[in-house]
Design an enzyme around this catalytic site. Structure first.
Site, mmCIF file in Angstrom:
data_model
loop_
_atom_site.group_PDB
_atom_site.id
_atom_site.type_symbol
_atom_site.label_atom_id
_atom_site.label_comp_id
_atom_site.label_asym_id
_atom_site.label_seq_id
_atom_site.Cartn_x
_atom_site.Cartn_y
_atom_site.Cartn_z
ATOM 1 C CD GLU D 162 -3.033 -0.950 2.083
ATOM 2 O OE1 GLU D 162 -3.085 -0.453 3.050
ATOM 3 O OE2 GLU D 162 -4.018 -1.956 1.449
ATOM 4 C CD GLU D 282 -3.687 -5.946 3.146
ATOM 5 O OE1 GLU D 282 -5.005 -5.451 3.434
ATOM 6 O OE2 GLU D 282 -2.285 -5.712 3.375
#
Lengths: 499, 499, 499, 499
Positions: D162, D282
């Site tokens: 991320e 995820e």
């Protein structure tokens, strides 16, 4: 005695290693016992055998064949697979496939009273052939339904056990065995066309050639299915009895291998059977489950010799038996009792377990083989091997000096069993040969059963020297081992100076 | 060297064996790790320690003390027992009770930045004394609620660790420690009136007498609870550094025991404290977790010497530490790295584990003790004992000739570790001191770590001869062993003739 | 039906709970099997029984009594304890002590051919009384040597099994039983003076009073050791056969309890035997191991009723049997087959296991007992209890409204089995009643066998309402449960709104 | 609501099931903990995931990157693989391969102080690029040496996590991420040419399209290795805080799937990347580890919806995370605390575990898929499927009427979780939401967590009726089930008459 062996990376020798193909077990019904399963897990954790073969598939205690009496007085055949499933599940949990032996006659199907062993296995022909073949087909079909056709087709299937002995087959009647083979082999193929079927599962001795000849002719002439030939091989000769026990001298390993070779050649004389797989579905030193040799280091040394050579003449050889839960002559009184097992009761390893562990885990290409060692070379340049030193009452050591090309620092790791190490029998004797072990005794015996270990540093192509005491079986590995110490770690700072 | 010891059934000697009372551990938070628990299970399967003591109860990683910032800007104290419960449950599953060490300061309660170890434990006084005592009381009350007052009251409770070292207690400030002891001991008794509380947990060295004097006077004068006194004892002297590692010479066992005896006598000079229990809450050879001695047979020999004598001067002595999951100087690079543990990483026993096993399982009455052995007699007429042979660079063997009255056939069972047996370090060195072990190497090292075993038959009161190589620690048992062979079993028929 | 029960902290009722004292097992030899031991571990993990009693200590398969034929033609008696040790070790590993039943006649000692069961247990008197008592004494002495006199003296010892049935004792010959009791009881005391010995182990029926009278008179008159009296009690009546299976109606629990009470009163009429312990060494609904009731929820409900009442009249009552490894009528064809066990083969719990779990773990003081529930109060103010609702073909529910004084928020936790929950039988039927289960089926059945659970919040002394469907057995616990939510945790934010 | 679905053996529907490809975990260092490994074993026993992905490979607690200060003041780089080996061995023992995430910056290599989470992971670029690539190559080379090149080449390798969030990558600096990707991807290929490498591991939100565009252009223009693209996907929106917890509404499953589809289409607009694998490394409902939805049945229903559809747009989707040993926001105070896990602490399954179990074990060909169910057909004519009923505060039930061609007697087996069954949260609430569970509470909660089960007999093609309560996730199997009762067994003789 001393030998010098010098090898290069190019040396090759012939060696056929089938040590892990199959192992024997006492009657199958004992496979339900907890102690049996613990011994089997122990053996499998070290040897990873692929198949297991044992007696008594159709004996009473597995309870497959049943007859229900109906109210009208007639009888209905039933097949009960509760225990068979439980047993097969237990084997699979140990990573094992069965090597099926179709045998022992359900009492209700027996034509006579011929029985063998403490557990009274019936060894007579079926009194109703079609009931017998129905039983065979029902059993195989059930296994197929439960485990899948592809899986079950990989289980070899042998018909009966040692029919050339009158104890195992009434009157050792050859004609009746041929008839049994005929109807059973056909029934097997009917249920599972790809299952491999074979026989005649004979023991050695003076009748084997006759039996083999007649059996092969019969299969040929009757065009019967025959996917492999099977026989047994034991080294025991000249038995002498003492109390409950049998003692005998052992034939040479070469003698035993030559005996099997004759069967190999016998088969190959039949053009259509040339090269047909030959399975030794039982082998050991003594054929008697109360012969103390099985508990000794000498046994391990003999077996090592056989494992090095039997692959020349047979496609597999199944040690009879992996463990000591075995009731053919009754329940033993003591943990060591000359049982066939590689493991004594209460999971105490005997030296022979190590002999199998050494061979079952060998890999690489064979670079050298002689009558006291096998040496394997790995692609990455490391080496390993097994050596042995059979001493019947002798006390000579054997020293092997191996020159194996490994450059730089190397580590020679040896693990061995002999009269001193990995050999709990002497300790048990010192304890007074107790029948019931205390917890302390058991712990002690298990530690005494651990193989000897030694790790040495070899520098710059230094010779590897293996010294084998009497009746040693030894594994070695020679690996490149550049020293990579952690910054400042000096393992020799403390402790007494090494010699 | 050779000694002759002749005993009768009436001989008695003094020996106080508290080997199994307590064992040490790295910081408690590591107790959540799987490898830590496996090492602990292995140690407990052999030694059955009763208590376990370690650092860092209030360190960040157990996360007990929390402060929540509320929307209005104020802070709320919270106590999180999730990890504490998990840890205590794990200890109890291993049959262990904690020996609590109240210590290390939660960062949010710390008055300063003094930190120690790779894991940065804060070692400053609380900046809010009442917050600290609330934390202590809340923690003990929680344990009481979860495990029961009767149970938790049996856990000894020590206040802080080595405050006489500036790393463990800012500036090694004695006055501040006394204050900490005062408020904490009172808080403990408030939460659990029957919990035994003690201190000052000092390490040896030149400040210990001052500290002890002031601490005992303070407790006496302030009428503080004091149920036991605690200190540490290490044998390491004259350190020398080499890369990541520390090497030093070791003091004599006698020297170490005398050092503790002085503390014992110091306590006893206070009439009100005479006979108060003295716990050595840490001991070992070297005090450094990167000292290779911990991996050696020499360590086992030293420890055997201490275990034989420390009971004369102390009520317990807790080996620092049971295993090698320990991060004070960071994560080790290699399986052997001079760590305190009795067990190397991946559950490879070191020789010291056997030294503890030998002492922890001793029973019976002591018949003889000297500087190289302890001999115990059982009511049933059997004997056992431990012997050791400390050799710093020397190579002398020790032979003990024991005449112990056992009538008839007897079995002498010995188990030992020394430079050769039960000592995996040399094998690991031969392998090149690899940081990552292959499966084969691990199996080999575990087998190499098994103690030597020998079982001998003694006839008619024959002398028991124990030969100890350099740095051996040895256990023997001499039991009546009438021979009761199964009918016809002759264990010596096969195999080479024994010498 | 609905009941209202209002209790205060002072209410007390009589209730003697011996549910965990003893449990039955098929013949002891089966205890060597892995599946047997797995079932036993499962049962013990929930019920923690203290003793176990089974048949066939001296049957062939445990192989204790042996006769060796010597070369000179004479016979030597031998005792083989290999399997006995293995069995006793297995029991002890499960936390169990044997409740010994001295019985079944080794074939070599039998005076006749009377045999019972698939496994052919001989049930005739010894043909040599002194050989029999030698066997008894040798066995008990061996156990004493192995496990210690103090331990073995705590194992009750019952002489023979159901001698008032001709299958179990040739001709149900009372005189011969009295003689057997006499010589055996004396032999027991000779070997272990503190072992408790008893009999006559009779089953119910119309001969029991005669047998009991004669037995008690005989013991009194002959001044024989008698530490307890034993009998059996089954609820089955009016059997009807269907194929392999037996079906019968069940007597009331009260009827069964009254039957036992008569024996209790019978004993108490003998002044010297007044208050002598009475053990029901077997009980169940049906006495037949092929009666499907054992697999059902109805069985659990009946058993719950008995467990609530039998303690009034007997000192223990041993459920016959814990598991389904049991071969009296042969090997079962299917996992559910009406076997006695609380657990079906492959470790599938039946409802009755929960009935035992509920009673075996009850603690506290009894505050209320009636014909459908038992309510216990704990010192800490919490409550628990068991309720049941026997419905033979009926479909009535039972609602219990309990007012139990718990102040503040409380949690009512109920766990139950009934026709719907904790009852795998219906699922197995839906599957087609397969003999061999797939892995998926087995997983499904084990999940179906988990008891129902429900946790409710009760506020401010709110009534606890327990609704029992037909044949439910239910455990409840009512504990103070102040709400202590973590800061901000709202369990009801997500999900559908509760009704 | 009610639906009727009628299928023939020929019906086919599209369905890409990658449910078992990968699962997420908290930071890797937690993988050393015993509780973590227990939770993982539980999950794997049901779901058999193939890969596992987690943060913090290079974080301090795994201690890979080390700097030793030498006596001369210089610094030596060292790599410590002790904990990495231990972790990888643990994963392999669970049947898992890593999905590597190369990330978090060793403090000694960090260019800044940007840190995230309770465990303070550093998220800044390396201050020495070559030191970073040396670290990457050394780590991969070590893994190759230990586990073999063929094995390790099958582990996908993602670069960072991320980076489009400033917490995870300082300033969310895109240029610096591209540089990191460039040097790292090349280093990976240098160490392991066949390892698949990918990125940019972005989370959803308004920056994702920019990042994706720039990343793909960069890889194309710089000719960088790119074997897959990765992103994350969460359903949580509109967060609301309450104490320690975050609550938000959830987007539709369709919304989430469409969001991923845009990334899929984005990739496919690059001709050279068309069809390149897209991994959602995820996903979950809420992205917050303190959101109570994760503990609920509603979560399971949402996840079931996603598992049915995500395969249309992605090659894998890794649930974040398998268990509740997770410390990003600190150590939880209570067993249920809104953690991501499928399993609560102390191995209590949450409903979501069943949703995964249902999908991970589906086999056969898809015959039907809509927004509430997936139906699969097996070659042998049996059927299975999964259905779900998402109800956010609604209370509507869903009834599916399935006509599936199975001839003869069939068995419909259903297993499900919903608000009532397989849902321990409500029980824990009733208990008062205790932080420390007693043994009784834990047992109760584990039983409450078992899915509901129901087995029904369907005759002659009868419709299968599945009724799903609010937030149910349900698995059904419809198998031919001819009735084969044992002779005389009548399962319905006893017990109340079924309704």
């Amino acid at each position: 005695m001393e030998k010098r062996i010098q090898l290069t990376a190019e040396d090759r020798a012939s060696f056929h290693n089938h040590a892990d193909y199959c192992v024997g077990t006492g009657r199958l019904g004992l496979g339900l016992q907890a102690e049996y399963q613990e011994q089997l897990r122990l053996v499998q954790s070290k040897c990873h055998f692929k198949h297991i073969r044992g007696h008594g598939l159709f004996h009473e205690d597995l309870a497959i064949y049943q007859q229900a009496k109906l109210p009208d007085g007639t009888v209905r055949e039933e097949y009960c697979f509760t225990y068979l499933d439980r047993l097969m599940d237990a084997y699979r949990a140990c990573g094992l496939r069965p090597f099926l032996e179709l045998g022992f006659m359900p009492w209700a199907l027996a034509s006579g009273e011929n029985r063998i062993f403490w557990w009274k296995g019936n060894t007579t022909p079926p009194r109703d052939e079609s009931a017998w073949t129905r039983l065979v087909k029902a059993t195989l079909t059930h296994l197929k339904d439960r485990y899948g056709e592809e899986e079950v087709s990989q289980w070899p299937c042998e018909i009966w056990n040692e029919p050339n002995l009158p104890g195992f087959w009434e009157n050792a009647d050859l004609e009746k065995y041929l008839r049994l083979y005929q109807i059973t082999a056909l029934a097997v193929k009917e249920a599972l066309p790809n299952m491999r079927v074979g026989g005649p599962a004979v023991c050695g001795g003076n009748t084997i050639e006759d039996w083999m000849e007649r059996f092969l002719c019969f299969c040929r002439d009757e065009k019967l299915p025959l996917d492999f030939v099977s026989r047994h091989a034991y080294m025991g000769a000249a038995p002498e009895r003492k109390g409950r026990y049998l003692y005998h001298t052992m034939c040479d390993t070469d003698f035993t291998i030559e005996e099997v070779r004759r069967t190999r050649e016998h088969i190959d004389r039949f053009p259509m059977f040339r090269g047909l797989p030959l399975h030794i579905t039982e082998f050991n030193t003594s054929y008697n489950p109360r012969c103390p040799i099985h508990d000794t280091a000498e046994n391990a040394a003999h077996i090592a010799g056989l494992l090095a050579g039997l692959g020349d003449v047979a496609d597999s050889y199944s040690y009879w038996t992996f463990g000591d839960v075995f009731e053919e002559t009754g329940v033993p009184f003591t943990p060591f009792h000359g049982g066939f097992g590689m493991v004594a009761d209460q999971c105490i390893p005997k030296p022979t377990l190590s002999a199998f562990e050494f061979f079952c885990n060998l890999s690489g290409e064979c670079a050298w083989r002689d009558d006291s060692c096998v040496v394997m070379r790995h692609q990455d340049g490391s080496w390993e091997g097994v050596a042995w030193n059979i001493q019947r009452k002798g006390r000579e050591s054997l020293t092997l000096r191996l020159s194996l090309p490994v450059s730089g620092r190397a580590c020679l790791m040896t693990r061995w069993v002999d009269e001193e190490r990995g050999n709990p029998l002497a300790a048990w004797h010192a304890m007074g040969e107790p029948a019931s072990l205390t917890g302390e005794q058991l712990t002690f015996l298990r530690e005494a059963a651990v193989p000897g270990t030694k790790a040495e540093t070899l520098e710059g192509g230094q010779e590897a020297v293996l010294t084998l005491g009497p009746n040693a079986a030894l594994h070695f590995a020679l690996n490149p081992a550049p020293l990579s110490p952690d910054d400042g770690y000096d393992y020799s700072w403390y402790g007494s100076d090494p010699t």
